[in-house]
Design a protein around this motif. Structure first.
Motif, mmCIF file in Angstrom:
data_model
loop_
_atom_site.group_PDB
_atom_site.id
_atom_site.type_symbol
_atom_site.label_atom_id
_atom_site.label_comp_id
_atom_site.label_asym_id
_atom_site.label_seq_id
_atom_site.Cartn_x
_atom_site.Cartn_y
_atom_site.Cartn_z
ATOM 1 N N THR A 111 -40.043 37.757 -9.274
ATOM 2 C CA THR A 111 -40.709 38.191 -8.045
ATOM 3 C C THR A 111 -40.267 37.356 -6.857
ATOM 4 O O THR A 111 -39.909 37.890 -5.794
ATOM 5 C CB THR A 111 -42.239 38.085 -8.197
ATOM 6 O OG1 THR A 111 -42.679 39.021 -9.181
ATOM 7 C CG2 THR A 111 -42.939 38.401 -6.871
ATOM 8 N N LEU A 112 -40.304 36.031 -7.006
ATOM 9 C CA LEU A 112 -39.959 35.158 -5.892
ATOM 10 C C LEU A 112 -38.493 35.288 -5.503
ATOM 11 O O LEU A 112 -38.148 35.241 -4.315
ATOM 12 C CB LEU A 112 -40.291 33.706 -6.239
ATOM 13 C CG LEU A 112 -41.772 33.389 -6.473
ATOM 14 C CD1 LEU A 112 -41.957 31.895 -6.733
ATOM 15 C CD2 LEU A 112 -42.623 33.821 -5.297
ATOM 16 N N HIS A 113 -37.619 35.452 -6.493
ATOM 17 C CA HIS A 113 -36.190 35.620 -6.217
ATOM 18 C C HIS A 113 -35.951 36.828 -5.313
ATOM 19 O O HIS A 113 -35.281 36.718 -4.275
ATOM 20 C CB HIS A 113 -35.420 35.782 -7.532
ATOM 21 C CG HIS A 113 -34.021 36.272 -7.355
ATOM 22 N ND1 HIS A 113 -33.000 35.471 -6.888
ATOM 23 C CD2 HIS A 113 -33.467 37.500 -7.581
ATOM 24 C CE1 HIS A 113 -31.874 36.178 -6.836
ATOM 25 N NE2 HIS A 113 -32.129 37.398 -7.251
ATOM 26 N N HIS A 114 -36.492 37.960 -5.689
ATOM 27 C CA HIS A 114 -36.260 39.170 -4.894
ATOM 28 C C HIS A 114 -37.053 39.150 -3.595
ATOM 29 O O HIS A 114 -36.594 39.675 -2.564
ATOM 30 C CB HIS A 114 -36.625 40.403 -5.720
ATOM 31 C CG HIS A 114 -35.659 40.688 -6.827
ATOM 32 N ND1 HIS A 114 -34.393 41.183 -6.609
ATOM 33 C CD2 HIS A 114 -35.762 40.510 -8.177
ATOM 34 C CE1 HIS A 114 -33.756 41.324 -7.768
ATOM 35 N NE2 HIS A 114 -34.570 40.916 -8.734
ATOM 36 N N MET A 115 -38.231 38.550 -3.613
ATOM 37 C CA MET A 115 -39.050 38.507 -2.408
ATOM 38 C C MET A 115 -38.370 37.713 -1.298
ATOM 39 O O MET A 115 -38.365 38.133 -0.135
ATOM 40 C CB MET A 115 -40.418 37.916 -2.725
ATOM 41 C CG MET A 115 -41.375 37.903 -1.547
ATOM 42 S SD MET A 115 -43.094 37.674 -2.069
ATOM 43 C CE MET A 115 -42.994 36.114 -2.943
ATOM 44 N N VAL A 116 -37.784 36.567 -1.642
ATOM 45 C CA VAL A 116 -37.132 35.770 -0.615
ATOM 46 C C VAL A 116 -35.845 36.434 -0.138
ATOM 47 O O VAL A 116 -35.493 36.360 1.048
ATOM 48 C CB VAL A 116 -36.871 34.329 -1.119
ATOM 49 C CG1 VAL A 116 -35.729 34.281 -2.126
ATOM 50 C CG2 VAL A 116 -36.598 33.390 0.047
ATOM 51 N N ARG A 117 -35.160 37.123 -1.017
ATOM 52 C CA ARG A 117 -33.959 37.862 -0.604
ATOM 53 C C ARG A 117 -34.334 38.968 0.379
ATOM 54 O O ARG A 117 -33.674 39.155 1.411
ATOM 55 C CB ARG A 117 -33.246 38.448 -1.825
ATOM 56 C CG ARG A 117 -32.513 37.427 -2.680
ATOM 57 C CD ARG A 117 -31.962 38.052 -3.964
ATOM 58 N NE ARG A 117 -31.016 39.121 -3.691
ATOM 59 C CZ ARG A 117 -29.715 38.960 -3.581
ATOM 60 N NH1 ARG A 117 -29.188 37.739 -3.716
ATOM 61 N NH2 ARG A 117 -28.911 39.977 -3.350
ATOM 62 N N ALA A 118 -35.392 39.699 0.059
ATOM 63 C CA ALA A 118 -35.836 40.780 0.939
ATOM 64 C C ALA A 118 -36.270 40.225 2.294
ATOM 65 O O ALA A 118 -35.970 40.796 3.348
ATOM 66 C CB ALA A 118 -36.979 41.548 0.284
ATOM 67 N N TYR A 119 -36.994 39.116 2.265
ATOM 68 C CA TYR A 119 -37.480 38.482 3.495
ATOM 69 C C TYR A 119 -36.315 38.053 4.387
ATOM 70 O O TYR A 119 -36.274 38.367 5.588
ATOM 71 C CB TYR A 119 -38.350 37.288 3.130
ATOM 72 C CG TYR A 119 -38.761 36.419 4.290
ATOM 73 C CD1 TYR A 119 -39.931 36.663 4.990
ATOM 74 C CD2 TYR A 119 -37.971 35.323 4.676
ATOM 75 C CE1 TYR A 119 -40.321 35.854 6.057
ATOM 76 C CE2 TYR A 119 -38.351 34.518 5.738
ATOM 77 C CZ TYR A 119 -39.518 34.781 6.427
ATOM 78 O OH TYR A 119 -39.881 33.977 7.478
ATOM 79 N N GLN B 225 -48.093 44.173 9.955
ATOM 80 C CA GLN B 225 -48.634 45.039 8.904
ATOM 81 C C GLN B 225 -47.702 46.197 8.543
ATOM 82 O O GLN B 225 -48.135 47.234 8.050
ATOM 83 C CB GLN B 225 -50.022 45.548 9.283
ATOM 84 C CG GLN B 225 -51.042 44.423 9.406
ATOM 85 C CD GLN B 225 -52.469 44.893 9.517
ATOM 86 O OE1 GLN B 225 -52.732 46.007 9.962
ATOM 87 N NE2 GLN B 225 -53.402 44.031 9.130
ATOM 88 N N THR B 226 -46.419 45.989 8.768
ATOM 89 C CA THR B 226 -45.450 46.978 8.328
ATOM 90 C C THR B 226 -45.121 46.756 6.856
ATOM 91 O O THR B 226 -45.229 45.650 6.330
ATOM 92 C CB THR B 226 -44.148 46.897 9.142
ATOM 93 O OG1 THR B 226 -43.599 45.572 9.038
ATOM 94 C CG2 THR B 226 -44.413 47.220 10.607
ATOM 95 N N ILE B 227 -44.724 47.822 6.198
ATOM 96 C CA ILE B 227 -44.336 47.775 4.788
ATOM 97 C C ILE B 227 -42.826 47.964 4.702
ATOM 98 O O ILE B 227 -42.284 48.933 5.238
ATOM 99 C CB ILE B 227 -45.043 48.869 3.974
ATOM 100 C CG1 ILE B 227 -46.564 48.708 4.053
ATOM 101 C CG2 ILE B 227 -44.567 48.838 2.523
ATOM 102 C CD1 ILE B 227 -47.096 47.453 3.395
ATOM 103 N N SER B 228 -42.158 47.029 4.039
ATOM 104 C CA SER B 228 -40.702 47.105 3.873
ATOM 105 C C SER B 228 -40.361 47.473 2.440
ATOM 106 O O SER B 228 -40.876 46.867 1.496
ATOM 107 C CB SER B 228 -40.054 45.766 4.237
ATOM 108 O OG SER B 228 -40.237 45.463 5.593
ATOM 109 N N HIS B 229 -39.507 48.459 2.301
ATOM 110 C CA HIS B 229 -39.071 48.901 0.976
ATOM 111 C C HIS B 229 -37.786 48.172 0.605
ATOM 112 O O HIS B 229 -36.868 48.050 1.412
ATOM 113 C CB HIS B 229 -38.836 50.414 0.971
ATOM 114 C CG HIS B 229 -38.565 50.968 -0.381
ATOM 115 N ND1 HIS B 229 -39.558 51.130 -1.333
ATOM 116 C CD2 HIS B 229 -37.411 51.395 -0.959
ATOM 117 C CE1 HIS B 229 -39.027 51.642 -2.436
ATOM 118 N NE2 HIS B 229 -37.728 51.802 -2.238
ATOM 119 N N TYR B 230 -37.749 47.678 -0.618
ATOM 120 C CA TYR B 230 -36.608 46.883 -1.075
ATOM 121 C C TYR B 230 -36.088 47.403 -2.403
ATOM 122 O O TYR B 230 -36.869 47.721 -3.309
ATOM 123 C CB TYR B 230 -37.043 45.424 -1.235
ATOM 124 C CG TYR B 230 -36.080 44.538 -2.001
ATOM 125 C CD1 TYR B 230 -34.998 43.938 -1.370
ATOM 126 C CD2 TYR B 230 -36.265 44.292 -3.369
ATOM 127 C CE1 TYR B 230 -34.126 43.107 -2.071
ATOM 128 C CE2 TYR B 230 -35.402 43.469 -4.079
ATOM 129 C CZ TYR B 230 -34.328 42.881 -3.422
ATOM 130 O OH TYR B 230 -33.463 42.066 -4.112
#
Length: 274
Positions: A82-90, A142-147
């Motif tokens: 989760t953290l790996h992909h979350m930081v990449r998306a961010y 409050q936007t939602i980003s799709h990854y």
């Protein structure tokens, strides 16, 4: 302390209730669910909530979830993924939208070792300038980003949520020191985003602070250095090593056994010892 400069005035118009005697006019709150905000700062309530009980022996790891998306503790494997992909998306989101951000605190320490998250970490820390926070509030709150991962095997949605009390740049009651979060809507794990401001712009214009009392000289932070983190482009403070030594001491850069992990230089990674 309330600053009257233009940038924070814009943020105030988006995030905060009117405050009697403030040097700028602040309209009523516009964020969903924030109608309870009153004129009195003494009524400031905690915005971000984590599923942590006050009972004795509560699991500290629960403090790393946003309660709105919490459905139970994840496994260590899912946490790391989760953290790996979350930081990449961010980092990709900020770069694509020309928003300046850099990694900080324990996340920066992980970068120092091998450009990755420390394998025992439960969240990610990043920083922005308050001017960037204004733009986040104005354009992306409050936007939602799709990854979707590059191999198409991992798909998630993340919410960027700005704390409406971020306008107040002092610590206040102490429970709104996090200005924004990038939240995994599947399990509630998140990235903490804190903004830096010049609390005393007249006499100390080169000193930046966050609401949690971390202070930085602009020359220590800027110009930011371009690097990579978890396989994507990231920015780090200019004097990163000096900052890490001050925050964590020399031991953090030399100790090779920690949290049941051992550092193997030939592999360039921390390995779990079991």
């Amino acid at each position: 302390m309330i600053h009257s400069w233009i940038a924070m005035g814009v943020l105030a118009s988006l995030l905060s209730p009117a405050v009697a005697g403030a040097p700028i006019s602040i309209p009523a709150p516009v964020l969903p669910g924030m109608d309870h905000l009153k004129l009195d700062r003494k009524l400031e309530g905690k915005y971000f909530h984590e599923p942590v009980g006050h009972e004795k022996g509560a699991d500290d790891r629960l403090g790393h979830y946003d309660t709105r998306y919490f459905h139970g503790m994840v496994t260590d494997k899912e946490r790391v993924e989760t953290l790996h992909h979350m930081v990449r998306a961010y980092l990709d989101f900020f770069r694509e939208n020309k928003l300046e951000t850099w990694i900080a605190h324990g996340t920066l320490l992980g970068w120092w070792w091998n450009s990755k998250l420390l394998p025992w970490d439960w969240d990610v820390d990043t920083q922005v300038l308050d001017t960037t926070l204004v733009r986040l509030a104005n354009e992306f709150n409050q936007t939602i980003s799709h990854y979707v991962s590059t191999d198409k095997k991992y798909e998630r949605e993340y919410m960027l949520d700005i704390n409406p009390w971020a306008y107040f740049r002092d610590n206040g009651p102490g429970h709104n020191i996090i200005d924004a979060r990038w939240i995994d809507t599947t399990n509630g794990l998140y990235i903490d985003i804190t903004a830096l401001s010049a609390f005393d712009p007249r006499s100390k214009p080169d000193l930046l602070e966050c609401k949690n009392y971390h202070k930085y000289k602009t020359e220590d932070l800027f110009p930011l250095r371009e690097s990579s983190f978890e396989g994507v482009v990231s920015m780090v403070p200019y004097k990163y090593q000096e900052m890490l030594l001050e925050e964590y001491s020399l031991k953090s850069l030399t100790r090779t056994n920690y949290e049941n992990h051992t550092w193997y230089p030939e592999q360039g990674q921390w390995v779990f010892d079991g």
